[in-house]
Design a protein around this motif. Sequence first.
Motif, PDB file in Angstrom:
ATOM      1  N   PHE A   1       0.819  -1.215   0.000  1.00 56.78           N
ATOM      2  CA  PHE A   1       0.000   0.000   0.000  1.00 56.78           C
ATOM      3  C   PHE A   1       0.855   1.270   0.000  1.00 56.78           C
ATOM      4  CE2 PHE A   1      -3.261  -3.043   1.252  1.00 56.78           C
ATOM      5  CZ  PHE A   1      -4.292  -2.649   0.419  1.00 56.78           C
ATOM      6  N   VAL A   2       2.016   1.234   0.615  1.00 57.07           N
ATOM      7  CA  VAL A   2       2.923   2.378   0.585  1.00 57.07           C
ATOM      8  C   VAL A   2       3.501   2.550  -0.825  1.00 57.07           C
ATOM      9  CG1 VAL A   2       5.160   3.227   1.431  1.00 57.07           C
ATOM     10  CG2 VAL A   2       3.459   2.361   3.055  1.00 57.07           C
ATOM     11  N   ALA A   3       3.988   1.463  -1.412  1.00 53.06           N
ATOM     12  CA  ALA A   3       4.640   1.539  -2.723  1.00 53.06           C
ATOM     13  C   ALA A   3       3.681   1.861  -3.862  1.00 53.06           C
ATOM     14  CB  ALA A   3       5.361   0.216  -3.017  1.00 53.06           C
ATOM     15  N   HIS A   4       2.500   1.250  -3.851  1.00 54.84           N
ATOM     16  CA  HIS A   4       1.619   1.353  -5.017  1.00 54.84           C
ATOM     17  C   HIS A   4       0.460   2.326  -4.863  1.00 54.84           C
ATOM     18  CE1 HIS A   4       3.894  -1.803  -6.817  1.00 54.84           C
ATOM     19  NE2 HIS A   4       3.557  -2.675  -5.890  1.00 54.84           N
ATOM     20  N   PHE A   5       0.106   2.687  -3.628  1.00 54.79           N
ATOM     21  CA  PHE A   5      -1.071   3.525  -3.425  1.00 54.79           C
ATOM     22  C   PHE A   5      -0.799   4.791  -2.617  1.00 54.79           C
ATOM     23  CE2 PHE A   5      -2.775  -0.559  -4.635  1.00 54.79           C
ATOM     24  CZ  PHE A   5      -3.660  -0.172  -5.625  1.00 54.79           C
ATOM     25  N   GLY A   6       0.465   5.101  -2.362  1.00 60.44           N
ATOM     26  CA  GLY A   6       0.812   6.364  -1.729  1.00 60.44           C
ATOM     27  C   GLY A   6       0.434   6.506  -0.272  1.00 60.44           C
ATOM     28  N   TYR A   7       0.182   5.390   0.400  1.00 63.12           N
ATOM     29  CA  TYR A   7      -0.109   5.458   1.833  1.00 63.12           C
ATOM     30  C   TYR A   7       1.176   5.738   2.605  1.00 63.12           C
ATOM     31  CZ  TYR A   7      -4.983   4.023   1.754  1.00 63.12           C
ATOM     32  OH  TYR A   7      -6.342   4.000   1.569  1.00 63.12           O
ATOM     33  N   GLN A   8       1.030   6.351   3.755  1.00 61.83           N
ATOM     34  CA  GLN A   8       2.143   6.596   4.663  1.00 61.83           C
ATOM     35  C   GLN A   8       1.852   5.905   5.981  1.00 61.83           C
ATOM     36  OE1 GLN A   8       2.194  10.874   4.776  1.00 61.83           O
ATOM     37  NE2 GLN A   8       3.530  10.996   2.993  1.00 61.83           N
ATOM     38  N   VAL A   9       2.878   5.372   6.594  1.00 56.15           N
ATOM     39  CA  VAL A   9       2.735   4.725   7.901  1.00 56.15           C
ATOM     40  C   VAL A   9       2.600   5.813   8.955  1.00 56.15           C
ATOM     41  CG1 VAL A   9       3.806   3.184   9.578  1.00 56.15           C
ATOM     42  CG2 VAL A   9       4.096   2.735   7.119  1.00 56.15           C
ATOM     43  N   THR A  10       1.520   5.733   9.717  1.00 53.38           N
ATOM     44  CA  THR A  10       1.299   6.728  10.777  1.00 53.38           C
ATOM     45  C   THR A  10       1.558   6.152  12.169  1.00 53.38           C
ATOM     46  OG1 THR A  10      -1.067   6.227  10.831  1.00 53.38           O
ATOM     47  CG2 THR A  10      -0.356   8.063   9.425  1.00 53.38           C
ATOM     48  N   ALA A  11       1.523   4.838  12.291  1.00 52.70           N
ATOM     49  CA  ALA A  11       1.830   4.163  13.558  1.00 52.70           C
ATOM     50  C   ALA A  11       2.178   2.723  13.221  1.00 52.70           C
ATOM     51  CB  ALA A  11       0.645   4.209  14.510  1.00 52.70           C
ATOM     52  N   GLU A  12       3.049   2.152  14.034  1.00 51.28           N
ATOM     53  CA  GLU A  12       3.479   0.785  13.753  1.00 51.28           C
ATOM     54  C   GLU A  12       3.991   0.136  15.030  1.00 51.28           C
ATOM     55  OE1 GLU A  12       5.715  -1.154   9.934  1.00 51.28           O
ATOM     56  OE2 GLU A  12       6.425   0.780  10.626  1.00 51.28           O
TER      57      GLU A  12
END
Length: 129
Positions: A22-33
Motif C-alpha cells: 500500500f505504501v509503494a503502489h497507493f501512496g499510503y504513509q505509515v502513521t503508527a506501527e
Amino acid sequence: MHISTTTVSLTVEDVAASRDFFVAHFGYQVTAEADGFAALSRTDAAADLVLLARGIEVLPPEQRDQRAQGLILAFTVTGIEAEEKRLRGEGAPITMPLREEPWGERLFQTTDPNGVVVQLVEWTSPNAD
C-alpha cells in the motif's frame, strides 16, 4: 454524529508485506506501527487502513484466526488507464484487467501479497442501447 475519518481494518498473515504494497503502489504513509500492527493514511479522501497480524491479541478471541478475504477494497479514481499502466509498470499484479461494465463502471483489480483485492473504479456514462 460526525464521522471524521473512515478506517478499514484488515487482518492479514504478513503485515509488512501489505504495508509495503500500500505504501509503494497507493501512496499510503505509515502513521503508527508496532509488532503485528500498522496504521496507514493518505492526505486525500481515501480510507485509512489498519493492518493487524492474524492471531494478534488485541482482537477478540473469535476474530483472531480470521483474515481479510471475500472483500474488495475499492478506490474511485480518475484517469484509470494511466493508473493501470502505472501499477503494471511498478510490478503490481493486475488480477483482473481493465474492463467496462454496461452501467458505466470502468474497473480493474490488483491483489496484495496477502490476497487483499484492491479495485480501482472510474465512473462514466452508461452505454446507450
